[in-house]
Write a protein that holds these residues in place. Structure first.
Motif, PDB file in Angstrom:
ATOM      1  N   ARG A 180       5.769 -13.196   4.419  1.00 36.21           N
ATOM      2  CA  ARG A 180       6.167 -14.292   3.525  1.00 36.21           C
ATOM      3  C   ARG A 180       6.230 -13.823   2.077  1.00 36.21           C
ATOM      4  NH1 ARG A 180       2.753 -17.342   6.677  1.00 36.21           N
ATOM      5  NH2 ARG A 180       1.083 -17.149   5.139  1.00 36.21           N
ATOM      6  N   GLU A 181       5.228 -13.057   1.653  1.00 35.79           N
ATOM      7  CA  GLU A 181       5.196 -12.568   0.273  1.00 35.79           C
ATOM      8  C   GLU A 181       6.379 -11.646  -0.007  1.00 35.79           C
ATOM      9  OE1 GLU A 181       4.183 -11.869  -3.646  1.00 35.79           O
ATOM     10  OE2 GLU A 181       3.607 -13.477  -2.273  1.00 35.79           O
ATOM     11  N   LEU A 182       6.674 -10.750   0.922  1.00 38.54           N
ATOM     12  CA  LEU A 182       7.818  -9.843   0.738  1.00 38.54           C
ATOM     13  C   LEU A 182       9.127 -10.621   0.688  1.00 38.54           C
ATOM     14  CD1 LEU A 182       6.795  -6.885   3.059  1.00 38.54           C
ATOM     15  CD2 LEU A 182       6.897  -6.877   0.560  1.00 38.54           C
ATOM     16  N   ALA A 183       9.274 -11.606   1.558  1.00 34.88           N
ATOM     17  CA  ALA A 183      10.494 -12.423   1.569  1.00 34.88           C
ATOM     18  C   ALA A 183      10.622 -13.207   0.268  1.00 34.88           C
ATOM     19  CB  ALA A 183      10.487 -13.363   2.770  1.00 34.88           C
ATOM     20  N   ARG A 184       9.504 -13.723  -0.237  1.00 32.22           N
ATOM     21  CA  ARG A 184       9.518 -14.454  -1.507  1.00 32.22           C
ATOM     22  C   ARG A 184       9.942 -13.541  -2.650  1.00 32.22           C
ATOM     23  NH1 ARG A 184       7.117 -14.901  -5.970  1.00 32.22           N
ATOM     24  NH2 ARG A 184       5.511 -13.388  -5.473  1.00 32.22           N
ATOM     25  N   ARG A 185       9.385 -12.342  -2.674  1.00 39.03           N
ATOM     26  CA  ARG A 185       9.755 -11.381  -3.732  1.00 39.03           C
ATOM     27  C   ARG A 185      11.233 -11.032  -3.669  1.00 39.03           C
ATOM     28  NH1 ARG A 185       4.952  -6.965  -3.306  1.00 39.03           N
ATOM     29  NH2 ARG A 185       3.250  -8.365  -3.858  1.00 39.03           N
TER      30      ARG A 185
ATOM     31  N   LYS B   9       9.652   1.601   5.929  1.00 38.17           N
ATOM     32  CA  LYS B   9      10.200   0.725   4.888  1.00 38.17           C
ATOM     33  C   LYS B   9       9.160  -0.340   4.579  1.00 38.17           C
ATOM     34  CE  LYS B   9      14.174  -2.031   3.668  1.00 38.17           C
ATOM     35  NZ  LYS B   9      15.190  -2.892   4.220  1.00 38.17           N
ATOM     36  N   GLN B  10       8.333  -0.060   3.602  1.00 41.13           N
ATOM     37  CA  GLN B  10       7.159  -0.875   3.306  1.00 41.13           C
ATOM     38  C   GLN B  10       7.483  -2.266   2.784  1.00 41.13           C
ATOM     39  OE1 GLN B  10       4.921   1.562   0.656  1.00 41.13           O
ATOM     40  NE2 GLN B  10       4.352   2.998   2.259  1.00 41.13           N
ATOM     41  N   ASN B  11       8.683  -2.493   2.321  1.00 45.44           N
ATOM     42  CA  ASN B  11       9.015  -3.804   1.757  1.00 45.44           C
ATOM     43  C   ASN B  11       9.916  -4.630   2.671  1.00 45.44           C
ATOM     44  OD1 ASN B  11      11.300  -2.273   1.482  1.00 45.44           O
ATOM     45  ND2 ASN B  11      11.708  -2.843  -0.628  1.00 45.44           N
TER      46      ASN B  11
END
Length: 124
Positions: free
Chosen positions: A93-98, A62-64
Motif C-alpha cells: 500500500r505504501e509503495l502504491a501510494r508513493r 525490484k524493491q519498489n
C-alpha cells in the motif's frame, strides 16, 4: 581535426554507458516481472511456499514494486503467516501510494521528490 574526433569519441562512450544503464534497468524490470508471473502461477497451482519465494525474489530485484509485496502478502496469508502478510500488504500500500503521488500531475515526473505545491490565484 584530431581534437574533434576525441570529443566525438568521448561523447559516444558516455552515451554507451547511458544505454547500458537503461538496458540494465530494463533487464531488471523484466526479471522482476517474470518472478511475479511465476509467483502468480505457483499461487494458482496452490503452491503458496513457492509463490511466496518468487514474490520475495521479485521484491529483491525490484524493491519498489507493490505487486511483489501484494503477492507476497497473499501467499503468506494462505500459509497462515498473518503478521508477515499484514506487513507485506502494508508495504505494498505504501509503495502504491508513493507511486501515485509521484505520478500525480504537477510533479513533472520528478521521481523521488515531493509534489509541487500549487497555489490558488490571489484576488485583487
Amino acid at each position: 581535426m584530431l581534437l574533434a574526433l576525441l570529443v566525438v569519441a568521448a561523447g559516444g562512450s558516455s552515451c554507451g554507458r547511458r544505454a547500458s544503464r537503461e538496458q540494465l534497468e530494463a533487464a531488471r524490470q523484466a526479471r522482476a516481472q517474470k518472478l511475479i508471473e511465476s509467483g502468480n502461477e505457483a499461487y494458482r497451482m496452490g503452491d503458496y511456499r513457492l509463490a511466496a519465494r518468487r514474490y520475495a525474489a521479485a521484491a529483491v530485484v525490484k524493491q519498489n514494486d507493490p505487486a511483489a509485496y501484494f503477492g507476497m502478502g497473499m501467499a503468506l496469508s494462505k500459509l497462515g503467516r498473518d503478521e508477515e502478510a499484514r506487513a507485506a500488504y502494508a508495504h505494498a500500500r505504501e509503495l502504491a501510494r508513493r507511486q501515485a503521488v509521484l505520478d500525480w500531475p504537477g510533479t513533472r515526473g520528478r521521481r523521488g521528490s515531493e509534489p509541487e505545491t500549487v497555489h490558488a490565484p490571489r484576488s485583487p
